[in-house]
Design a protein around this motif. Structure first.
Motif, PDB file in Angstrom:
ATOM      1  N   ALA A  74      -2.653 -22.167 -32.093  1.00 59.25           N
ATOM      2  CA  ALA A  74      -3.233 -23.336 -32.638  1.00 59.25           C
ATOM      3  C   ALA A  74      -3.000 -23.893 -34.149  1.00 59.25           C
ATOM      4  O   ALA A  74      -2.522 -25.025 -34.269  1.00 59.25           O
ATOM      5  N   VAL A  75      -2.685 -22.963 -34.949  1.00 62.89           N
ATOM      6  CA  VAL A  75      -2.474 -23.300 -36.350  1.00 62.89           C
ATOM      7  C   VAL A  75      -0.983 -23.947 -36.451  1.00 62.89           C
ATOM      8  O   VAL A  75      -0.742 -24.800 -36.925  1.00 62.89           O
ATOM      9  N   LYS A  76       0.021 -23.392 -35.435  1.00 62.03           N
ATOM     10  CA  LYS A  76       1.353 -23.872 -35.482  1.00 62.03           C
ATOM     11  C   LYS A  76       1.224 -25.083 -34.842  1.00 62.03           C
ATOM     12  O   LYS A  76       2.004 -26.227 -35.303  1.00 62.03           O
ATOM     13  N   THR A  88      -5.616 -34.005 -38.923  1.00 61.77           N
ATOM     14  CA  THR A  88      -6.994 -33.776 -39.020  1.00 61.77           C
ATOM     15  C   THR A  88      -7.970 -33.995 -38.182  1.00 61.77           C
ATOM     16  O   THR A  88      -8.953 -33.134 -38.107  1.00 61.77           O
ATOM     17  N   VAL A  89      -7.788 -34.901 -37.053  1.00 60.54           N
ATOM     18  CA  VAL A  89      -8.447 -35.024 -35.722  1.00 60.54           C
ATOM     19  C   VAL A  89      -8.353 -33.465 -35.262  1.00 60.54           C
ATOM     20  O   VAL A  89      -9.320 -33.121 -34.501  1.00 60.54           O
ATOM     21  N   LEU A  90      -7.117 -33.231 -34.948  1.00 57.13           N
ATOM     22  CA  LEU A  90      -7.022 -31.877 -34.089  1.00 57.13           C
ATOM     23  C   LEU A  90      -7.635 -30.618 -34.825  1.00 57.13           C
ATOM     24  O   LEU A  90      -8.182 -29.736 -34.019  1.00 57.13           O
ATOM     25  N   LEU A  91      -7.354 -30.686 -35.971  1.00 59.52           N
ATOM     26  CA  LEU A  91      -8.055 -29.503 -36.837  1.00 59.52           C
ATOM     27  C   LEU A  91      -9.759 -29.603 -36.624  1.00 59.52           C
ATOM     28  O   LEU A  91     -10.295 -28.435 -36.578  1.00 59.52           O
ATOM     29  N   CYS A 173      -0.456 -34.793 -29.690  1.00 63.45           N
ATOM     30  CA  CYS A 173      -0.689 -33.173 -29.515  1.00 63.45           C
ATOM     31  C   CYS A 173       0.429 -32.671 -28.579  1.00 63.45           C
ATOM     32  O   CYS A 173       1.176 -31.745 -28.783  1.00 63.45           O
ATOM     33  N   LYS A 174       0.728 -33.706 -27.718  1.00 69.59           N
ATOM     34  CA  LYS A 174       1.750 -33.331 -26.551  1.00 69.59           C
ATOM     35  C   LYS A 174       3.243 -33.252 -27.340  1.00 69.59           C
ATOM     36  O   LYS A 174       3.920 -32.036 -27.145  1.00 69.59           O
ATOM     37  N   LEU A 175       3.504 -33.780 -28.290  1.00 69.72           N
ATOM     38  CA  LEU A 175       4.735 -33.821 -29.115  1.00 69.72           C
ATOM     39  C   LEU A 175       4.744 -32.610 -30.026  1.00 69.72           C
ATOM     40  O   LEU A 175       5.623 -31.904 -30.194  1.00 69.72           O
ATOM     41  N   ALA A 176       3.595 -32.094 -30.655  1.00 66.28           N
ATOM     42  CA  ALA A 176       3.491 -30.999 -31.366  1.00 66.28           C
ATOM     43  C   ALA A 176       3.439 -29.786 -30.500  1.00 66.28           C
ATOM     44  O   ALA A 176       4.216 -28.836 -30.972  1.00 66.28           O
ATOM     45  N   VAL A 177       3.030 -29.980 -29.253  1.00 63.48           N
ATOM     46  CA  VAL A 177       3.327 -28.623 -28.402  1.00 63.48           C
ATOM     47  C   VAL A 177       4.828 -28.331 -28.170  1.00 63.48           C
ATOM     48  O   VAL A 177       5.087 -27.103 -28.271  1.00 63.48           O
ATOM     49  N   ALA A 178       5.413 -29.478 -27.955  1.00 65.50           N
ATOM     50  CA  ALA A 178       6.761 -29.365 -27.854  1.00 65.50           C
ATOM     51  C   ALA A 178       7.749 -28.839 -29.174  1.00 65.50           C
ATOM     52  O   ALA A 178       8.406 -27.915 -29.137  1.00 65.50           O
ATOM     53  N   MET A 179       7.135 -29.429 -30.184  1.00 60.51           N
ATOM     54  CA  MET A 179       7.844 -29.015 -31.400  1.00 60.51           C
ATOM     55  C   MET A 179       7.476 -27.462 -31.836  1.00 60.51           C
ATOM     56  O   MET A 179       8.253 -26.990 -32.477  1.00 60.51           O
ATOM     57  N   ALA A 180       6.270 -27.011 -31.429  1.00 63.11           N
ATOM     58  CA  ALA A 180       5.824 -25.818 -31.835  1.00 63.11           C
ATOM     59  C   ALA A 180       6.393 -24.609 -30.571  1.00 63.11           C
ATOM     60  O   ALA A 180       6.397 -23.688 -31.070  1.00 63.11           O
ATOM     61  N   LEU A 192      -7.995 -26.777 -27.747  1.00 68.68           N
ATOM     62  CA  LEU A 192      -8.430 -26.413 -29.115  1.00 68.68           C
ATOM     63  C   LEU A 192      -9.818 -25.974 -29.004  1.00 68.68           C
ATOM     64  O   LEU A 192     -10.365 -25.059 -29.748  1.00 68.68           O
ATOM     65  N   ARG A 193     -10.469 -27.179 -28.148  1.00 72.26           N
ATOM     66  CA  ARG A 193     -11.821 -26.538 -27.970  1.00 72.26           C
ATOM     67  C   ARG A 193     -12.332 -25.353 -27.438  1.00 72.26           C
ATOM     68  O   ARG A 193     -13.139 -24.243 -27.878  1.00 72.26           O
ATOM     69  N   HIS A 194     -11.593 -24.791 -26.390  1.00 72.31           N
ATOM     70  CA  HIS A 194     -11.669 -23.499 -25.607  1.00 72.31           C
ATOM     71  C   HIS A 194     -11.311 -22.287 -26.545  1.00 72.31           C
ATOM     72  O   HIS A 194     -11.630 -21.506 -26.673  1.00 72.31           O
ATOM     73  N   THR A 195     -10.279 -22.660 -27.506  1.00 73.04           N
ATOM     74  CA  THR A 195      -9.735 -21.747 -28.212  1.00 73.04           C
ATOM     75  C   THR A 195     -10.566 -21.325 -29.352  1.00 73.04           C
ATOM     76  O   THR A 195     -10.800 -20.210 -29.653  1.00 73.04           O
ATOM     77  N   TYR A 196     -11.273 -22.454 -29.767  1.00 71.63           N
ATOM     78  CA  TYR A 196     -12.479 -22.175 -30.895  1.00 71.63           C
ATOM     79  C   TYR A 196     -13.550 -21.146 -30.113  1.00 71.63           C
ATOM     80  O   TYR A 196     -13.889 -20.283 -30.738  1.00 71.63           O
ATOM     81  N   ALA A 197     -13.771 -21.439 -29.095  1.00 71.69           N
ATOM     82  CA  ALA A 197     -14.918 -20.860 -28.138  1.00 71.69           C
ATOM     83  C   ALA A 197     -14.499 -19.273 -28.064  1.00 71.69           C
ATOM     84  O   ALA A 197     -15.435 -18.357 -28.295  1.00 71.69           O
ATOM     85  N   THR A 198     -13.422 -19.109 -27.582  1.00 69.44           N
ATOM     86  CA  THR A 198     -12.712 -17.912 -27.380  1.00 69.44           C
ATOM     87  C   THR A 198     -12.914 -16.959 -28.702  1.00 69.44           C
ATOM     88  O   THR A 198     -13.082 -15.924 -28.577  1.00 69.44           O
ATOM     89  N   SER A 199     -12.193 -17.660 -29.623  1.00 65.04           N
ATOM     90  CA  SER A 199     -12.144 -17.210 -30.960  1.00 65.04           C
ATOM     91  C   SER A 199     -13.381 -16.476 -31.461  1.00 65.04           C
ATOM     92  O   SER A 199     -13.691 -15.167 -32.018  1.00 65.04           O
TER      93      SER A 199
END
Length: 207
Positions: A74-76, A88-91, A173-180, A192-199
């Motif tokens: 998620a951070v990457k 910042t929106v994704l953050l 977000c889609k572009l960042a997924v490819a870059m990451a 990212l919302r699901h990731t937050y809840a799981t964490s």
């Protein structure tokens, strides 16, 4: 399908057709239930046979677990977003567990830095709620505000009186997924919302 008028068909014909949709046509859950809705309308409204409706079952939606990222992934992903506003929106989606539409519709007055809270006025079902905002998230929001100086919406679109388009963030977000180079499929801002809840659950927070 049967090459007969609807009046000549009975419940067995309907069941046979439903089995055909599942076993031979391999219809999706939504397509199957669209056919059921059409059959129910035909017999109840057009033909005036409401008693048949009870015997025409809907298909059950398959339950799938949501895609979840590790905290490192998620951070990457967020770090790979070059545009400060989109990043910042994704953050906020990740750090506060908010829906994308909730974040894009935030107003400056919704952020309460003194109480470390964010007010969500346009939540699902028009329900208002408050979520905690960590000091680190608030620092990031302050840095963002210094760069953009928004006056109404925290994340404005082309003009100050409209919120940022969700589609714009989804593309980023889609572009960042490819870059990451994240290999998981179906990743979106909602991931990212699901990731937050799981964490939070893994950290021992009460459900």
């Amino acid at each position: 399908h049967f090459n007969q008028p609807a009046e000549a068909l009975d419940l067995e014909h309907i069941r046979d057709y439903q089995i055909y949709l599942v076993n031979e046509k391999h219809a999706s859950w939504s397509s199957f239930n669209q056919a059921v809705c059409a059959l129910r309308f035909l017999y109840e409204v057009s033909m005036g046979k409401p008693w048949i409706i009870r015997h025409i079952p809907f298909g059950k939606r398959p339950k799938k677990l949501p895609v979840v990222l590790s905290d490192q992934e998620a951070v990457k992903l967020i770090e790979c977003v070059s545009h400060l506003k989109h990043r910042t929106v994704l953050l906020v989606c990740y750090a506060a567990g908010m829906r994308l539409s909730e974040v894009t519709h935030l107003k400056i007055s919704d952020v309460d830095g003194q109480r470390n809270q964010i007010r969500i006025a346009n939540g699902k079902g028009s329900k208002e709620r408050r979520v905690p905002a960590s000091p680190r998230l608030l620092d990031s929001l302050r840095e963002y505000w210094k760069s953009f100086r928004p006056s109404n919406y925290l994340f404005p679109g082309k003009t100050a009186d409209v919120p940022l388009s969700s589609a714009t963030v989804q593309k980023a977000c889609k572009l960042a997924v490819a870059m990451a180079r994240i290999s998981k499929t179906g990743i979106s801002p909602h991931t990212l919302r699901h990731t937050y809840a799981t964490s939070m659950l893994e950290a021992g927070v009460d459900l």
